[in-house]
Design an enzyme around this catalytic site. Structure first.
Site, PDB file in Angstrom:
ATOM      1  N   GLU A  99     -43.867 -29.149  46.620  1.00  0.00           N
ATOM      2  CA  GLU A  99     -42.394 -29.157  46.529  1.00  0.00           C
ATOM      3  C   GLU A  99     -41.918 -30.518  46.034  1.00  0.00           C
ATOM      4  OE1 GLU A  99     -39.582 -27.003  46.911  1.00  0.00           O
ATOM      5  OE2 GLU A  99     -38.714 -28.873  46.201  1.00  0.00           O
ATOM      6  N   GLY A 131     -37.465 -25.747  51.920  1.00  0.00           N
ATOM      7  CA  GLY A 131     -36.264 -24.920  52.137  1.00  0.00           C
ATOM      8  C   GLY A 131     -35.564 -24.571  50.834  1.00  0.00           C
ATOM      9  N   LYS A 165     -22.382 -21.513  53.907  1.00  0.00           N
ATOM     10  CA  LYS A 165     -21.883 -20.783  55.076  1.00  0.00           C
ATOM     11  C   LYS A 165     -21.339 -21.739  56.136  1.00  0.00           C
ATOM     12  CE  LYS A 165     -22.641 -18.103  52.554  1.00  0.00           C
ATOM     13  NZ  LYS A 165     -23.356 -18.038  51.256  1.00  0.00           N
ATOM     14  N   TYR A 177     -19.956 -14.852  42.952  1.00  0.00           N
ATOM     15  CA  TYR A 177     -20.334 -15.161  44.335  1.00  0.00           C
ATOM     16  C   TYR A 177     -19.940 -16.583  44.737  1.00  0.00           C
ATOM     17  CZ  TYR A 177     -23.431 -11.188  45.427  1.00  0.00           C
ATOM     18  OH  TYR A 177     -23.946  -9.964  45.741  1.00  0.00           O
ATOM     19  N   GLY A 187     -23.008 -18.706  37.011  1.00  0.00           N
ATOM     20  CA  GLY A 187     -24.345 -18.117  37.094  1.00  0.00           C
ATOM     21  C   GLY A 187     -25.417 -19.189  37.197  1.00  0.00           C
ATOM     22  N   ASP A 220     -36.045 -16.323  42.503  1.00  0.00           N
ATOM     23  CA  ASP A 220     -35.040 -16.392  41.434  1.00  0.00           C
ATOM     24  C   ASP A 220     -35.657 -16.452  40.037  1.00  0.00           C
ATOM     25  OD1 ASP A 220     -33.158 -16.427  43.414  1.00  0.00           O
ATOM     26  OD2 ASP A 220     -32.253 -18.358  42.878  1.00  0.00           O
ATOM     27  N   HIS A 280     -18.834   0.926  71.531  1.00  0.00           N
ATOM     28  CA  HIS A 280     -17.383   0.776  71.393  1.00  0.00           C
ATOM     29  C   HIS A 280     -16.902  -0.432  72.183  1.00  0.00           C
ATOM     30  CE1 HIS A 280     -13.226   1.946  70.872  1.00  0.00           C
ATOM     31  NE2 HIS A 280     -13.041   1.728  72.173  1.00  0.00           N
TER      32      HIS A 280
HETATM   33  P1  FAD Z   1     -35.312 -21.969  45.383  1.00  0.00           P
HETATM   34  O1  FAD Z   1     -34.696 -21.812  46.713  1.00  0.00           O
HETATM   35  O2  FAD Z   1     -34.468 -22.422  44.262  1.00  0.00           O
HETATM   36  O3  FAD Z   1     -36.537 -22.976  45.575  1.00  0.00           O
HETATM   37  C1  FAD Z   1     -37.310 -23.403  44.504  1.00  0.00           C
HETATM   38  C2  FAD Z   1     -37.953 -24.721  44.882  1.00  0.00           C
HETATM   39  O4  FAD Z   1     -38.915 -25.068  43.878  1.00  0.00           O
HETATM   40  C3  FAD Z   1     -36.962 -25.888  44.931  1.00  0.00           C
HETATM   41  O5  FAD Z   1     -37.005 -26.506  46.205  1.00  0.00           O
HETATM   42  C4  FAD Z   1     -37.423 -26.837  43.830  1.00  0.00           C
HETATM   43  O6  FAD Z   1     -37.254 -28.205  44.180  1.00  0.00           O
HETATM   44  C5  FAD Z   1     -38.900 -26.467  43.711  1.00  0.00           C
HETATM   45  N1  FAD Z   1     -39.470 -26.770  42.388  1.00  0.00           N
HETATM   46  C6  FAD Z   1     -38.997 -26.387  41.175  1.00  0.00           C
HETATM   47  N2  FAD Z   1     -39.808 -26.832  40.190  1.00  0.00           N
HETATM   48  C7  FAD Z   1     -40.806 -27.520  40.805  1.00  0.00           C
HETATM   49  C8  FAD Z   1     -41.961 -28.220  40.323  1.00  0.00           C
HETATM   50  N3  FAD Z   1     -42.261 -28.295  39.021  1.00  0.00           N
HETATM   51  N4  FAD Z   1     -42.764 -28.809  41.239  1.00  0.00           N
HETATM   52  C9  FAD Z   1     -42.493 -28.734  42.574  1.00  0.00           C
HETATM   53  N5  FAD Z   1     -41.437 -28.093  43.070  1.00  0.00           N
HETATM   54  C10 FAD Z   1     -40.600 -27.479  42.199  1.00  0.00           C
HETATM   55  N6  FAD Z   1     -28.646 -16.155  48.561  1.00  0.00           N
HETATM   56  C11 FAD Z   1     -28.480 -15.323  49.608  1.00  0.00           C
HETATM   57  O7  FAD Z   1     -29.291 -14.408  49.780  1.00  0.00           O
HETATM   58  N7  FAD Z   1     -27.443 -15.469  50.480  1.00  0.00           N
HETATM   59  C12 FAD Z   1     -26.521 -16.455  50.332  1.00  0.00           C
HETATM   60  O8  FAD Z   1     -25.595 -16.558  51.146  1.00  0.00           O
HETATM   61  C13 FAD Z   1     -26.657 -17.341  49.249  1.00  0.00           C
HETATM   62  N8  FAD Z   1     -25.773 -18.347  49.061  1.00  0.00           N
HETATM   63  C14 FAD Z   1     -25.963 -19.217  48.019  1.00  0.00           C
HETATM   64  C15 FAD Z   1     -25.019 -20.221  47.849  1.00  0.00           C
HETATM   65  C16 FAD Z   1     -25.165 -21.125  46.807  1.00  0.00           C
HETATM   66  C17 FAD Z   1     -24.154 -22.230  46.625  1.00  0.00           C
HETATM   67  C18 FAD Z   1     -26.290 -21.023  45.933  1.00  0.00           C
HETATM   68  C19 FAD Z   1     -26.480 -22.012  44.829  1.00  0.00           C
HETATM   69  C20 FAD Z   1     -27.212 -19.999  46.093  1.00  0.00           C
HETATM   70  C21 FAD Z   1     -27.054 -19.089  47.136  1.00  0.00           C
HETATM   71  N9  FAD Z   1     -27.936 -18.036  47.329  1.00  0.00           N
HETATM   72  C22 FAD Z   1     -27.765 -17.166  48.360  1.00  0.00           C
HETATM   73  C23 FAD Z   1     -29.095 -17.829  46.438  1.00  0.00           C
HETATM   74  C24 FAD Z   1     -30.391 -18.378  47.095  1.00  0.00           C
HETATM   75  O9  FAD Z   1     -30.210 -19.747  47.381  1.00  0.00           O
HETATM   76  C25 FAD Z   1     -31.561 -18.197  46.160  1.00  0.00           C
HETATM   77  O10 FAD Z   1     -31.659 -16.829  45.788  1.00  0.00           O
HETATM   78  C26 FAD Z   1     -32.869 -18.603  46.820  1.00  0.00           C
HETATM   79  O11 FAD Z   1     -32.834 -19.950  47.214  1.00  0.00           O
HETATM   80  C27 FAD Z   1     -34.039 -18.397  45.853  1.00  0.00           C
HETATM   81  O12 FAD Z   1     -35.229 -18.794  46.461  1.00  0.00           O
HETATM   82  P2  FAD Z   1     -36.471 -19.285  45.584  1.00  0.00           P
HETATM   83  O13 FAD Z   1     -37.564 -19.545  46.566  1.00  0.00           O
HETATM   84  O14 FAD Z   1     -36.731 -18.348  44.483  1.00  0.00           O
HETATM   85  O15 FAD Z   1     -36.008 -20.633  44.883  1.00  0.00           O
HETATM   86  P1  NAD Z   2     -22.169 -14.933  39.386  1.00  0.00           P
HETATM   87  O1  NAD Z   2     -22.976 -14.235  38.357  1.00  0.00           O
HETATM   88  O2  NAD Z   2     -22.022 -14.313  40.723  1.00  0.00           O
HETATM   89  O3  NAD Z   2     -20.702 -15.197  38.844  1.00  0.00           O
HETATM   90  C1  NAD Z   2     -20.448 -15.860  37.644  1.00  0.00           C
HETATM   91  C2  NAD Z   2     -19.079 -15.440  37.145  1.00  0.00           C
HETATM   92  O4  NAD Z   2     -18.692 -16.328  36.104  1.00  0.00           O
HETATM   93  C3  NAD Z   2     -19.047 -14.033  36.572  1.00  0.00           C
HETATM   94  O5  NAD Z   2     -18.036 -13.291  37.221  1.00  0.00           O
HETATM   95  C4  NAD Z   2     -18.748 -14.242  35.074  1.00  0.00           C
HETATM   96  O6  NAD Z   2     -17.968 -13.216  34.522  1.00  0.00           O
HETATM   97  C5  NAD Z   2     -18.015 -15.580  35.085  1.00  0.00           C
HETATM   98  N1  NAD Z   2     -18.102 -16.367  33.841  1.00  0.00           N
HETATM   99  C6  NAD Z   2     -19.167 -16.575  33.050  1.00  0.00           C
HETATM  100  N2  NAD Z   2     -18.867 -17.417  32.035  1.00  0.00           N
HETATM  101  C7  NAD Z   2     -17.552 -17.758  32.190  1.00  0.00           C
HETATM  102  C8  NAD Z   2     -16.641 -18.610  31.474  1.00  0.00           C
HETATM  103  N3  NAD Z   2     -17.016 -19.288  30.399  1.00  0.00           N
HETATM  104  N4  NAD Z   2     -15.361 -18.733  31.919  1.00  0.00           N
HETATM  105  C9  NAD Z   2     -14.973 -18.042  33.025  1.00  0.00           C
HETATM  106  N5  NAD Z   2     -15.795 -17.220  33.738  1.00  0.00           N
HETATM  107  C10 NAD Z   2     -17.067 -17.096  33.337  1.00  0.00           C
HETATM  108  O7  NAD Z   2     -22.806 -16.417  39.490  1.00  0.00           O
HETATM  109  P2  NAD Z   2     -22.635 -17.563  40.584  1.00  0.00           P
HETATM  110  O8  NAD Z   2     -21.399 -17.379  41.360  1.00  0.00           O
HETATM  111  O9  NAD Z   2     -22.852 -18.836  39.848  1.00  0.00           O
HETATM  112  O10 NAD Z   2     -23.878 -17.311  41.536  1.00  0.00           O
HETATM  113  C11 NAD Z   2     -25.221 -17.320  41.018  1.00  0.00           C
HETATM  114  C12 NAD Z   2     -26.128 -16.438  41.832  1.00  0.00           C
HETATM  115  O11 NAD Z   2     -26.350 -17.044  43.110  1.00  0.00           O
HETATM  116  C13 NAD Z   2     -25.543 -15.067  42.155  1.00  0.00           C
HETATM  117  O12 NAD Z   2     -25.837 -14.130  41.152  1.00  0.00           O
HETATM  118  C14 NAD Z   2     -26.194 -14.707  43.441  1.00  0.00           C
HETATM  119  O13 NAD Z   2     -27.381 -13.998  43.156  1.00  0.00           O
HETATM  120  C15 NAD Z   2     -26.526 -16.039  44.088  1.00  0.00           C
HETATM  121  N6  NAD Z   2     -25.607 -16.277  45.238  1.00  0.00           N
HETATM  122  C16 NAD Z   2     -25.600 -15.394  46.268  1.00  0.00           C
HETATM  123  C17 NAD Z   2     -24.732 -15.575  47.320  1.00  0.00           C
HETATM  124  C18 NAD Z   2     -24.744 -14.607  48.459  1.00  0.00           C
HETATM  125  O14 NAD Z   2     -25.686 -13.829  48.557  1.00  0.00           O
HETATM  126  N7  NAD Z   2     -23.741 -14.608  49.324  1.00  0.00           N
HETATM  127  C19 NAD Z   2     -23.849 -16.644  47.337  1.00  0.00           C
HETATM  128  C20 NAD Z   2     -23.863 -17.513  46.277  1.00  0.00           C
HETATM  129  C21 NAD Z   2     -24.758 -17.318  45.222  1.00  0.00           C
END
Ligand code: FAD
Ligand code: NAD
Length: 459
Positions: free
Chosen positions: A35, A40, A52, A185, A270, A310, A438
């Protein structure tokens, strides 16, 4: 150069990588997790958990503020104030506890953790740049779990007042004016929290509604609440750049160009998979667009190389990454496993929360759709909320439940019941004849099922 070897090498300790490491370690597989940042991954450090925590703090603050005025509950509180730097320090404390917990669990599972940046040399060799120098690791199996990073818009590069979710979750003061590009999101979760904390928020969304992947029935209560909170939403609008004084976002709308005054511009359009700059390209894996192509065992096109989380595509959710990580660990340990999940819950922690599991009505022509309003649920009313609904999509002949969705207060905690129902192939009768306690929000599921069977009770 130091050398090492293992049976399983995992790059990335996010929810995908660390779960894979813990499970593999517990199954006796000699495993190393590499990592570059903190254990995490995105989820624990800069994603799910921090967002959250901020949402919770914002809800508490909004409640405290509401009680400064005359209210039906008869509660009076003093003038509420927020010290965001302290809130962020509290959030960081939760993150530290959880990331330390992950380190402890890896250790307990006898999975080795190596802090450093991995570079792939070939499918069985990875170099890791650590604080103590380069380590070359030979492995039988490689798992790529490198996650994702925020998309950067060329006309709005990150830096200065233009921030991603990472910076938005660590601000030391609430911006007076926040422009959010992207009503998906992240934009809605953080935008709503910031509005409750006192920022004047404007959301700019390219599609003709917020959360465009869901239907209007689900998103309508969220739009109504945004309006109540004073959030401006520009739909069918695209960010096109920053005004020369750096204090406004330029937006193209169907009616022409406009500007949105902003102290911070949060870009949430995104996320892109992290597949570049660590030698992955040299493996020439088969790709699915920008994502790594995988089969139903998370195997890539190269033997002995797996990908999870991801980096493998939508939906980019932590629980999907964890489930994949768990499965791959068991495959590497010699078990016969393949992806057999029917349900993938998705929760958007908006106000009110949206939960989607299984098929939406428009995906199944001819499906039976029955809904029950939160306004007819006693528990929701005691929580001062009557907006929202619960909806069941089922097969009209077999009664098989194909999808369950809800938008309403506390709906996120119903996600488990929805997923279980679909995973266990429940019918409307199964749900209708299950006693739900309930008064709980879960009664909306039973009531919708009863309604679907023509046995309506409280509606
Ligand atoms: P990541 O969690 O991105 O972990 C990848 C890890 O790989 C990182 O720690 C990185 O440092 C490491 N890494 C990358 N390249 C290298 C390398 N070359 N060498 C060593 N280490 C490396 N999902 C939900 O289900 N519920 C939510 O409420 C939710 N809220 C979110 C809110 C926000 C603001 C964001 C940004 C995302 C949210 N997500 C949520 C999405 C969720 O965080 C991701 O889907 C999840 O973390 C993906 O897990 P992962 O293990 O694929 O990758
Ligand atoms: P998203 O795909 O949810 O939303 C991106 C939005 O940006 C879309 O509605 C799109 O139409 C809009 N958009 C794109 N280009 C634009 C532009 N030029 N101008 C205006 N609007 C534009 O992406 P996100 O909110 O960045 O989240 C990324 C991913 O992270 C999500 O797809 C989700 O899988 C994950 N995530 C999950 C949670 C959760 O599970 N509660 C919370 C946060 C993030």
């Amino acid at each position: 150069m130091r050398t090492d070897q293992c049976k399983l090498l995992i790059i990335g300790a996010g929810p995908g990588g660390y779960v894979c490491g813990i499970r593999a370690g517990r199954l006796g597989v000699d495993t190393i997790v590499v990592e570059a940042a903190k254990p995490g991954g995105t989820c624990l450090n800069i994603g799910c958990i921090p967002s959250k925590a901020l949402i919770h703090a914002a809800d508490e603050f909004a409640r405290a503020r509401a009680f400064a005025d005359e209210n039906e509950l008869g509660i009076r509180s003093q003038d509420a104030k927020i010290d965001l730097a302290r809130t962020i320090a509290w959030k960081d404390g939760i993150v530290d506890r959880l990331t330390a917990g992950v380190s402890g669990l890896l250790k307990k599972a006898k999975c080795r953790f190596l802090a450093g940046r991995a570079t792939i040399i070939d499918g069985k060799t990875v170099d890791v740049t650590t604080a103590d120098g380069l380590v070359r690791i030979r492995t039988e199996t490689l798992v790529i779990a490198t996650g994702s990073a925020p998309f950067e818009l060329p006309m709005l590069p990150f830096g200065g007042n233009v921030i991603s979710s990472t910076e938005a979750l660590s601000l030391d003061a609430v911006p007076a004016r926040l422009a959010v590009v992207g009503g998906g999101y992240i934009g809605l979760e953080i935008g709503t929290a910031m509005a409750k904390l006192g920022a004047r928020v404007t959301i700019v969304e390219a599609a003709d509604r917020i959360l465009p992947q869901y239907d209007a029935e689900l998103t309508k209560p969220v739009s109504a609440r945004l309006a109540e909170l004073g959030v401006s939403v520009h739909l069918s609008a695209k960010a096109i750049g920053i005004a020369p004084d750096d204090e406004a976002l330029r937006v193209a709308t169907p009616d022409g160009e406009t500007t949105v005054q902003a102290d911070k511009i949060l870009v949430t359009v995104g996320r892109r998979p992290a597949t570049q700059n660590f030698g992955l390209e040299d493996l020439s894996l088969r790709m699915n667009g920008d994502f790594i192509e995988i089969d139903d065992r998370c195997a890539t096109s190269m033997r002995g190389v797996y990908a999870i989380g991801d980096v493998t595509g939508e939906p980019m959710l932590a629980h999907r990454a964890m489930a994949q990580g768990n499965m791959v660990a068991e495959i590497v340990a010699g078990e016969r496993r393949s992806w057999d999940k029917r349900a993938m819950p998705a929760v958007c922690f908006t106000d009110p929360e949206i939960v989607v599991v299984g098929d939406l009505p428009d995906r199944v022509p001819g499906a039976k759709v029955t809904s029950f309003p939160f306004g007819a649920n006693g528990r929701a009313l005691t929580m001062e909320r009557s907006d929202g609904l619960l909806r069941i999509v089922s097969d009209p002949n077999s009664e098989l439940v194909l999808g369950i969705q809800a938008v309403g207060v506390g709906a996120s905690e119903l996600a488990g019941e929805f997923a279980l129902a679909i995973e266990m192939a429940a019918t409307l009768t199964d749900i209708a004849d299950t006693i739900h306690a309930h008064p709980t929000l879960g009664e909306t599921v039973q009531e919708a099922a009863l309604k679907g069977l023509g046995r309506n009770l409280h509606i």
